[in-house]
Scaffold this motif. Structure first.
Motif, PDB file in Angstrom:
ATOM      1  N   ASP A 179       0.713  -1.204  -0.155  1.00 29.53           N
ATOM      2  CA  ASP A 179      -0.133  -0.100  -0.025  1.00 29.53           C
ATOM      3  C   ASP A 179       0.959   1.115   0.184  1.00 29.53           C
ATOM      4  OD1 ASP A 179      -2.502  -1.601   0.177  1.00 29.53           O
ATOM      5  OD2 ASP A 179      -1.995  -1.741   2.248  1.00 29.53           O
ATOM      6  N   ASP A 182       3.053   1.455  -3.346  1.00 34.50           N
ATOM      7  CA  ASP A 182       2.121   1.794  -4.528  1.00 34.50           C
ATOM      8  C   ASP A 182       1.593   3.406  -4.228  1.00 34.50           C
ATOM      9  OD1 ASP A 182       2.322  -0.442  -5.441  1.00 34.50           O
ATOM     10  OD2 ASP A 182       0.714  -1.432  -4.718  1.00 34.50           O
ATOM     11  N   ASN A 191      -0.401   4.470  -1.959  1.00 31.48           N
ATOM     12  CA  ASN A 191      -1.923   4.730  -1.717  1.00 31.48           C
ATOM     13  C   ASN A 191      -2.175   5.810  -0.645  1.00 31.48           C
ATOM     14  OD1 ASN A 191      -4.163   4.137  -0.121  1.00 31.48           O
ATOM     15  ND2 ASN A 191      -4.471   2.387  -1.156  1.00 31.48           N
ATOM     16  N   HIS A 192      -2.905   6.850  -1.328  1.00 30.00           N
ATOM     17  CA  HIS A 192      -3.010   7.994  -0.495  1.00 30.00           C
ATOM     18  C   HIS A 192      -3.744   7.754   1.109  1.00 30.00           C
ATOM     19  CE1 HIS A 192      -2.603  10.996  -4.010  1.00 30.00           C
ATOM     20  NE2 HIS A 192      -1.600   9.927  -4.141  1.00 30.00           N
TER      21      HIS A 192
END
Length: 299
Positions: free
Chosen positions: A112, A115, A117-118
Motif C-alpha cells: 500500500d 504503491d 496509496n494516499h
C-alpha cells in the motif's frame, strides 16, 4: 418505471455522496499538508533532508526509516537499491518497527505504501503521530488520573484552560476551533502578558488563527503545523487539530482536575467525547464527530 419521487431521492443521495467525498478529499489534502509539516519538524531535529511530496517521497521506505530513527533513538539500516523489492523490504521493516513499538495499524500493508496509496499512507503517518505525538505525551497524566481516553483528558485540559473566557466553549476537536478563539484563549491563559485578549476578539477567524500560530511559534517554539485557512472552515480536520493541540499540551502545564474530567463526562451526548473500544481514546480512523448547536455562528 421509476417514479419522479424515486428519481428525486436518487439524485439527493448522489448529491449527498458527492458532498461526503468532497469533504473527505478536502480533509485528505489538509492532512497531507499538516502531516508533511510534522514530519519535516521531526527531520529538522535530526538534520535530515525534508520531504516535499509525502505520497511519493515515502514510497521507498527510506524516509520512513529516517523518521522512526529520530522517534525511537535507534539506528535502522536501509536498503539503498531502487527496485520495488528494495522499497518493499524497507517499508516492511518500518511496519516491523512499528509493531515492536506497539503502534496500532489497521489494514496497512507494505505494498500500500510502496504503491503510494494516499488514504493508507495518511493512515500510517497518523498512527505514528498518534503513538509518539499524542499517547506518548499524555501517558503520564493518564496513568496518574487512572484514565484510558486520551481525547477526553485533552478536552478536559482545554476546557479547564479556557473556563474564564466567556466567548469560548470548546465541545470537540473540530468546529469548536474554527473561529480561532480557543487556541488564543489557551495561549492567553498561560501567557497573559503576551497579547491583548480584547484585540484578538476583534479580529477575523483567519486573523485570530494566524495570531495564535505566530504566538505559539514565538513564545513556545511550536512549529506552524496548520494554515489558518484550513482551520477557519465549517468542519476543520479533527486529526490536524488534535495534533496541534497536543503540541501545546506537551510544552504547557498539564494539571487536569477530576472536576474538569467529570464536566466533560456530563456534556450532552452529542458533544461528548466517546470512549474508543480499544481504550487509548483516539483511533486511527478518527471516528468521533461532534456537532455544534444549529444556532452557533462560526463566522
Amino acid at each position: 418505471m421509476a417514479s419522479h419521487g424515486d428519481i428525486a431521492e436518487g439524485g439527493a443521495n448522489e448529491e449527498f455522496n458527492d458532498i461526503i467525498k468532497w469533504r473527505s478529499d478536502e480533509h485528505d489534502a489538509v492532512q497531507k499538508k499538516t502531516f508533511t509539516k510534522w514530519i519535516n519538524a521531526q527531520f529538522s531535529k535530526t538534520g535530515k533532508t525534508p520531504i516535499k511530496d509525502m505520497f511519493s517521497d515515502l514510497k521507498d521506505g527510506r524516509k520512513l526509516l529516517d523518521l522512526l530513527e529520530g522517534l525511537t533513538g535507534t539506528t535502522l539500516t536501509k536498503e539503498r537499491g531502487s527496485t520495488r523489492v528494495h522499497a518493499l523490504n524497507n517499508v516492511n521493516k518500518v511496519l516491523q518497527v512499528l509493531h515492536q513499538n506497539n503502534v496500532d495499524l489497521v489494514n496497512i500493508g507494505g505494498t500500500d505504501i510502496v504503491d503510494g496509496n494516499h488514504k493508507l499512507t495518511l493512515g500510517l503517518i497518523w498512527s505514528i503521530i498518534l503513538h509518539w505525538q499524542v499517547k506518548d505525551i499524555m501517558k503520564d497524566i493518564m496513568s496518574n488520573l487512572q484514565q484510558t481516553n486520551s481525547e477526553k483528558i485533552l478536552l478536559s485540559w482545554v476546557r479547564q484552560c479556557t473556563r474564564s473566557y466567556p466567548e469560548v466553549n470548546v465541545l470537540n476537536f473540530t468546529t469548536s476551533w474554527a473561529d480561532g478563539l480557543a487556541l488564543n484563549s489557551i495561549l492567553h491563559h498561560f501567557r497573559p502578558n503576551a497579547f491583548s485578549w480584547d484585540h484578538v476578539v476583534r479580529l477575523s477567524p483567519v486573523e485570530r488563527l494566524d495570531h495564535a500560530f505566530t504566538v505559539a511559534k514565538d513564545q513556545l517554539a511550536i512549529e506552524r503545523l496548520l494554515d489558518p485557512e484550513d482551520v477557519a472552515v465549517q468542519l476543520p480536520d479533527k486529526k490536524s487539530i488534535l495534533m496541534y493541540v497536543t503540541s501545546l499540551f506537551a510544552v504547557l502545564p498539564k494539571d487536569v482536575s477530576m472536576e474538569a474530567i467529570r464536566e466533560v463526562e456530563t456534556l450532552p451526548r452529542k458533544y461528548k467525547v466517546e470512549s474508543e473500544d480499544s481504550g487509548p481514546g483516539l483511533s486511527a480512523q478518527g471516528r468521533t464527530l461532534c456537532k455544534l448547536p444549529s444556532n452557533t455562528d462560526l463566522s
